[in-house]
Structures are given as C-alpha cells and as structure tokens.
Design an enzyme around this catalytic site. Structure first.
Site, short mmCIF file in Angstrom:
data_model
loop_
_atom_site.label_atom_id
_atom_site.label_comp_id
_atom_site.label_asym_id
_atom_site.label_seq_id
_atom_site.Cartn_x
_atom_site.Cartn_y
_atom_site.Cartn_z
N SER A 191 -6.92 -9.76 6.54
CA SER A 191 -6.37 -10.09 7.87
C SER A 191 -5.70 -11.46 7.91
O SER A 191 -5.83 -12.19 8.88
CB SER A 191 -7.46 -9.98 8.94
OG SER A 191 -7.92 -8.64 9.01
N LYS A 226 0.84 -1.21 0.00
CA LYS A 226 0.00 0.00 0.00
C LYS A 226 0.88 1.26 0.00
O LYS A 226 1.92 1.27 -0.63
CB LYS A 226 -0.97 -0.03 1.19
CG LYS A 226 -1.75 -1.35 1.25
CD LYS A 226 -2.90 -1.31 2.20
CE LYS A 226 -3.58 -2.68 2.22
NZ LYS A 226 -4.79 -2.70 3.01
N GLU A 242 -9.77 -0.64 -1.66
CA GLU A 242 -9.45 0.75 -1.28
C GLU A 242 -9.55 1.66 -2.50
O GLU A 242 -9.95 2.82 -2.40
CB GLU A 242 -8.05 0.81 -0.64
CG GLU A 242 -8.11 0.29 0.79
CD GLU A 242 -6.82 -0.34 1.29
OE1 GLU A 242 -5.77 -0.13 0.68
OE2 GLU A 242 -6.89 -1.07 2.30
N GLU A 298 -11.33 -10.70 -1.51
CA GLU A 298 -11.03 -9.90 -0.32
C GLU A 298 -12.33 -9.30 0.22
O GLU A 298 -12.74 -8.21 -0.23
CB GLU A 298 -10.07 -8.77 -0.69
CG GLU A 298 -8.74 -9.28 -1.22
CD GLU A 298 -7.62 -8.31 -0.90
OE1 GLU A 298 -6.66 -8.75 -0.26
OE2 GLU A 298 -7.72 -7.13 -1.25
N HIS A 331 -8.51 -3.17 -6.20
CA HIS A 331 -8.47 -3.32 -4.74
C HIS A 331 -9.61 -2.51 -4.13
O HIS A 331 -9.95 -1.43 -4.62
CB HIS A 331 -7.11 -2.83 -4.20
CG HIS A 331 -6.89 -3.18 -2.77
ND1 HIS A 331 -7.46 -2.43 -1.75
CD2 HIS A 331 -6.23 -4.19 -2.18
CE1 HIS A 331 -7.13 -2.99 -0.59
NE2 HIS A 331 -6.38 -4.06 -0.82
C1 PEP Z 1 -5.36 -5.96 1.56
O1 PEP Z 1 -5.41 -4.76 1.70
O2 PEP Z 1 -5.29 -6.46 0.42
C2 PEP Z 1 -5.37 -6.79 2.75
C3 PEP Z 1 -5.71 -8.04 2.62
O3 PEP Z 1 -5.05 -6.17 3.94
P1 PEP Z 1 -4.88 -6.86 5.39
O4 PEP Z 1 -4.07 -8.12 5.19
O5 PEP Z 1 -4.16 -5.85 6.20
O6 PEP Z 1 -6.25 -7.17 5.88
#
Ligand code: PEP
Length: 251
Positions: free
Chosen positions: A215, A13, A99, A169, A97
């Site tokens: 996570s 990121k 975000e 995700e 993604h």
């Molecule tokens: C991500 O942003 O792709 C992600 C999986 O983040 P995290 O592992 O911190 O949940």
C-alpha cells in the site's frame, strides 16, 4: 557514509494488455524524464515485456518479470526461463511474491531454485519476503522472515556482478490500503540487512537495496523513504496509473 541509489519498482500483476502496457510505459517515460538519482523498474505481464522493452530503451526505466522457472528449457508447459526473460529485455525478476506463495504453491524451496537460476543468468532477483497478519499477531514475524531469507538464499553467491534486491512486503499490507508503520518497517528492514550481512558480509549488506511494499502511495512514500534502511518501494496498485507511479518516483 554508505549510499544506495533508491529503487522504485512497479508490479503490474495481471493488468494491462500489450497496447495498454505500451501506453502506460510511454506516459511514464515522459513523466519521469527529469529523474536522475532514482532507479525505476516496471514489471508488466510476460506478454507485454518485449513491446514495453522497446518503449523504455535508452531511458532510466528497467524491465522486470514477475516470476520465472528455474530450468533452462524443456517440456514445462506454461513456464518461462531466465534466458527468455533476458531476450525479452528484462534486467530484473520478482521472485516469491506473496500472491505466488499464497495462490500458486510457491515455497521457500521453489523460491531458492528461482533465485539461483535468475542470479546465475545475470538477472537481478527481487526476493519478496513478508509475514501474514496471523504470524505478526502470534509474534512470529522475525522467525518467518528468517526462514524465508535462510531458505530462499541458500547456496546463492553474490559479488560485484551478481546483486540482489529484497522486498519486505507484509502480506497484511498488500492491496489493503493498510501500510505498515514507519517503526514496523524500519525494525524489519534493519533485521533483514543484518541477515544479509551474516550471509554475505558487511560490504554486500551495505550495497543491497531493501524495498518496502504494501500500500505505498504518493502520500506515504516520502516518510517511508526517510527511514535509514528503506532503499525504495515495490508498488502494486499505485503503479498502474503512470501519474500516481510518477508521483511516487518523485518522492
Ligand atoms: C505488491 O503486490 O507487491 C504490492 C505492494 O501491492 P500494493 O502496492 O497494491 O499493496
């Protein structure tokens, strides 16, 4: 029996300056030097791609960008093209993604333009899909994923030279410490593989790697990796420390 080489990808990121990224990549190279049967990908910010690509040259670690723009070149201030990523050393690019979808106006249509541009240029797209907590609560998970896959992959052709990685995700599991349960993950991954089969056929469905992201940590990765349709992980927070990322890679 089908076999897909597991893929563990780290999304850094907007973390790490050039020097910090070089340090982290250098440590990671040492920590994973014994790994033989796992593909490893790191996705540093744009400004670190070229320097990190030197550090990981001739190692098992491949390089990914976190986004791209679909035009080849032009007056698009702030954007980066597929050929620029390739010349900086990338083999992969993360697209869609959550975000980017939530904070920067990414839509299934822009995702589709990016997927096609990446694939045409020889980059392997890592297409991120996932439902929000409200969508899950309203039992819309599968219709949301269906639409993200349908629109995101529209017009894409895959063959032995053009592969694709999908990352499931769930938005509610990203950066929250709240991982999806193994049952939830397997159910969705099997559904996604079915969609890949409908669009691209059985052979490509068997070859396509579907990662779980949300996570993932050293202490939950091994259980996730036992699930039949989980072929790896896309890791955010826990990929920033070489030590914890290495533990995940050694699942
Ligand atoms: C991500 O942003 O792709 C992600 C999986 O983040 P995290 O592992 O911190 O949940």
């Amino acid at each position: 029996m089908e076999y897909r080489i597991p893929l563990i990808a780290g999304n850094w990121k907007m973390f790490k300056t050039g020097n910090e990224a070089v340090d982290a990549a250098t440590q990671l190279v040492k920590l994973v030097s014994d790994i033989e049967n796992v593909d490893i990908v790191i996705a540093p910010p744009y400004t670190s791609l070229a320097v990190v690509s030197e550090v990981i040259r001739d190692t098992r670690i491949d390089l990914s960008a976190q986004d791209l723009y679909w035009e080849k070149e032009g007056a698009y201030t702030g954007q980066i093209s597929a050929s620029m990523l390739i010349s900086a050393g990338c083999q992969y690019v993360i697209i869609g993604h959550s975000e980017r979808r939530q904070l920067f106006g990414e839509t299934n249509d822009t995702v589709n333009n990016k997927i096609k541009a990446a694939s045409a240029s020889g980059l392997i797209p890592i297409l991120c899909v996932g439902e929000t907590e409200t969508q899950r609560d309203e039992k819309k998970t599968f219709s949301v994923l269906d639409k993200q896959m349908e629109k995101g992959l529209e017009g894409l052709t895959l063959d032995e030279h053009h592969s694709l990685v999908i990352a499931y995700e769930p938005v509610w599991a990203i950066g929250t410490g709240k991982s999806a349960t193994p049952d939830q993950v397997q159910e969705v991954h099997a559904f996604l593989r079915d969609l890949v089969e409908k669009r691209f056929g059985n052979m490509l469905a068997k070859a396509t790697r579907i990662l779980y992201g949300g996570s993932v940590k050293p202490d939950n990765v091994s259980e996730l990796m036992t699930l039949p349709d989980v072929d790896g992980a896309l890791v955010g927070g826990a990929s920033l420390q070489p030590d914890s990322f290495s533990k995940i890679i050694h699942f």
